[in-house]
Design an enzyme around this catalytic site. Structure first.
Site, PDB file in Angstrom:
ATOM      1  N   GLY A   1     -30.963 -10.721 -10.669  1.00  0.00           N
ATOM      2  CA  GLY A   1     -31.411 -10.583  -9.286  1.00  0.00           C
ATOM      3  C   GLY A   1     -31.668 -11.922  -8.616  1.00  0.00           C
TER       4      GLY A   1
ATOM      5  N   GLU B   1     -24.959 -17.153  -3.661  1.00  0.00           N
ATOM      6  CA  GLU B   1     -23.493 -17.123  -3.524  1.00  0.00           C
ATOM      7  C   GLU B   1     -22.770 -17.086  -4.872  1.00  0.00           C
ATOM      8  OE1 GLU B   1     -20.987 -16.860  -1.184  1.00  0.00           O
ATOM      9  OE2 GLU B   1     -22.642 -16.139   0.039  1.00  0.00           O
ATOM     10  N   GLY B   2     -23.387 -17.698  -5.897  1.00  0.00           N
ATOM     11  CA  GLY B   2     -22.770 -17.663  -7.233  1.00  0.00           C
ATOM     12  C   GLY B   2     -22.624 -16.232  -7.718  1.00  0.00           C
ATOM     13  N   HIS B   3     -23.712 -15.449  -7.592  1.00  0.00           N
ATOM     14  CA  HIS B   3     -23.633 -14.040  -8.001  1.00  0.00           C
ATOM     15  C   HIS B   3     -22.602 -13.294  -7.136  1.00  0.00           C
ATOM     16  CE1 HIS B   3     -28.006 -14.891  -9.059  1.00  0.00           C
ATOM     17  NE2 HIS B   3     -27.518 -14.480 -10.202  1.00  0.00           N
TER      18      HIS B   3
ATOM     19  N   GLN C   1     -35.267 -12.877 -23.043  1.00  0.00           N
ATOM     20  CA  GLN C   1     -34.579 -14.171 -23.023  1.00  0.00           C
ATOM     21  C   GLN C   1     -35.473 -15.293 -22.487  1.00  0.00           C
ATOM     22  OE1 GLN C   1     -31.377 -12.566 -20.257  1.00  0.00           O
ATOM     23  NE2 GLN C   1     -31.433 -14.667 -19.507  1.00  0.00           N
TER      24      GLN C   1
ATOM     25  N   ASP D   1     -23.544 -21.218 -16.760  1.00  0.00           N
ATOM     26  CA  ASP D   1     -24.198 -21.002 -18.056  1.00  0.00           C
ATOM     27  C   ASP D   1     -23.120 -21.057 -19.132  1.00  0.00           C
ATOM     28  OD1 ASP D   1     -26.999 -20.420 -17.196  1.00  0.00           O
ATOM     29  OD2 ASP D   1     -25.941 -18.905 -16.024  1.00  0.00           O
TER      30      ASP D   1
ATOM     31  N   SER E   1     -30.910 -19.282  -9.132  1.00  0.00           N
ATOM     32  CA  SER E   1     -32.116 -18.661  -8.568  1.00  0.00           C
ATOM     33  C   SER E   1     -33.302 -19.608  -8.716  1.00  0.00           C
ATOM     34  CB  SER E   1     -32.404 -17.348  -9.289  1.00  0.00           C
ATOM     35  OG  SER E   1     -31.265 -16.523  -9.226  1.00  0.00           O
ATOM     36  N   ARG E   2     -33.281 -20.436  -9.757  1.00  0.00           N
ATOM     37  CA  ARG E   2     -34.410 -21.353 -10.005  1.00  0.00           C
ATOM     38  C   ARG E   2     -34.468 -22.502  -9.002  1.00  0.00           C
ATOM     39  NH1 ARG E   2     -33.388 -19.865 -15.739  1.00  0.00           N
ATOM     40  NH2 ARG E   2     -35.286 -18.828 -16.430  1.00  0.00           N
TER      41      ARG E   2
HETATM   42  O1  PAF Z   1     -26.978 -15.118 -16.567  1.00  0.00           O
HETATM   43  C1  PAF Z   1     -27.890 -14.304 -16.350  1.00  0.00           C
HETATM   44  O2  PAF Z   1     -28.295 -14.067 -15.214  1.00  0.00           O
HETATM   45  C2  PAF Z   1     -28.509 -13.556 -17.525  1.00  0.00           C
HETATM   46  O3  PAF Z   1     -28.600 -14.370 -18.640  1.00  0.00           O
HETATM   47  C3  PAF Z   1     -27.777 -12.242 -17.852  1.00  0.00           C
HETATM   48  C4  PAF Z   1     -26.353 -12.495 -18.299  1.00  0.00           C
HETATM   49  C5  PAF Z   1     -27.785 -11.344 -16.639  1.00  0.00           C
HETATM   50  C6  PAF Z   1     -28.505 -11.524 -18.997  1.00  0.00           C
HETATM   51  O4  PAF Z   1     -29.823 -11.229 -18.664  1.00  0.00           O
END
Ligand code: PAF
Length: 279
Positions: free
Chosen positions: A28, A32-34, A58, A148, A184-185
């Site tokens: 969430g 723009e990356g998402h 995580q 990532d 997001s950070r």
């Molecule tokens: O990249 C992320 O946002 C998270 O690590 C993911 C892949 C949604 C898993 O929680």
């Protein structure tokens, strides 16, 4: 667009879908990356399922799980605009019911270094939740950002070694006009820190410049990147690394595709980024 919160509802909707399904897993607070992941999924599949789940497993105990930015209403608006069909937005108890105790873990050679070394348990949390999302959504393709880079390599390894049938699609990092990778950070950064954060991209550009000029000694590239980072007083380096893009083994000489990556703290915000160098 339909929004569901339980595994049972998600499975029911999935059962009604015919044709290709593209999955976009997210935590969430979309940027723009998402949205570029969603656009790729939209272009390549009949159905697009996005997930919004801030995955507690995580995050380390001292990390930012509680304060991780959240804005589900805005996220849903954006996902709808991009033509998402279904959003799966479970509560923590839906994914991790009482007594949950099964984990999916890729071995140390990929997970014991880089993010895995600085964030113990992080990658195990990622692979566990991603495996669960793969099982629930049963997508043909799943979309992940290249920012990532280690996460992507680890998910690919999980899929290959566990004979999962989903195709993992890597989508290029989306950057701000000054090169800062979207994250997001980034929302944690003060204006001064936001200016300082451009040092990550400047350091990666130096690596590319050296590589394009014929430099193949990884240690020279790491050293020059550290020099760029040292010029920014607000930057605290966790690591600067040049690894084989597939095995993530640290390289002496770049003779095949390499991932140059770094993790840097700007104030209390930890940022990561990478580029791939290949002939
Ligand atoms: O990249 C992320 O946002 C998270 O690590 C993911 C892949 C949604 C898993 O929680």
């Amino acid at each position: 667009m339909q929004v569901v919160t339980t595994v049972a509802e998600m499975r029911r909707l999935r059962a009604q879908m015919t044709g290709g399904v593209g999955l976009v897993p997210t935590m969430g607070y979309l940027h723009e990356g998402h949205l570029s992941l969603v656009r790729c999924a939209r272009a390549e599949n009949e159905h697009v399922v996005a997930t919004i789940f801030v995955n507690p497993t995580q995050f380390g105990p001292q990390e930012d799980y509680q304060r991780y930015p959240r804005d589900p209403e805005r996220d849903l608006r954006l996902l709808e605009q991009e033509g998402t069909d279904v959003v799966f937005m479970p509560e923590v108890e839906e994914i991790y019911p009482p007594g949950f105790d099964a984990w999916v873990e890729v071995g140390e050679s990929l997970t014991g270094r880089l993010e895995g070394a600085f964030r113990p348990g992080h990658l195990r949390g990622v692979t566990t939740v991603v495996a669960k999302l793969f099982n629930v959504v049963q997508a043909q393709r799943a979309y992940f950002g290249q920012k990532d880079g280690q996460q992507l390599a680890v998910i690919r390894k999980m899929v290959a070694d566990l004979n999962m049938t989903v195709e993992v699609v890597a989508v290029p990092t989306v950057r701000e006009p000054d090169g800062l990778a979207m994250s997001s950070r980034n929302s944690y950064l003060s204006p001064e820190e936001r200016r300082a954060a451009t040092v990550l991209w400047r350091s990666l550009c130096r690596a590319r410049e050296l590589f394009d000029g014929g430099e193949r000694r990884a240690e020279v590239i790491r050293r020059e990147m550290r020099d760029v980072l040292a010029s920014e007083p607000l930057a605290e380096v966790d690591y600067v690394s040049v690894v084989d893009a597939e095995t993530l083994a640290e390289l002496e000489t770049i003779s095949r595709a390499a991932m140059v990556s770094l993790a840097v703290r700007i104030g209390s915000t930890r940022l990561i980024d990478n580029v791939t160098l290949a002939d």
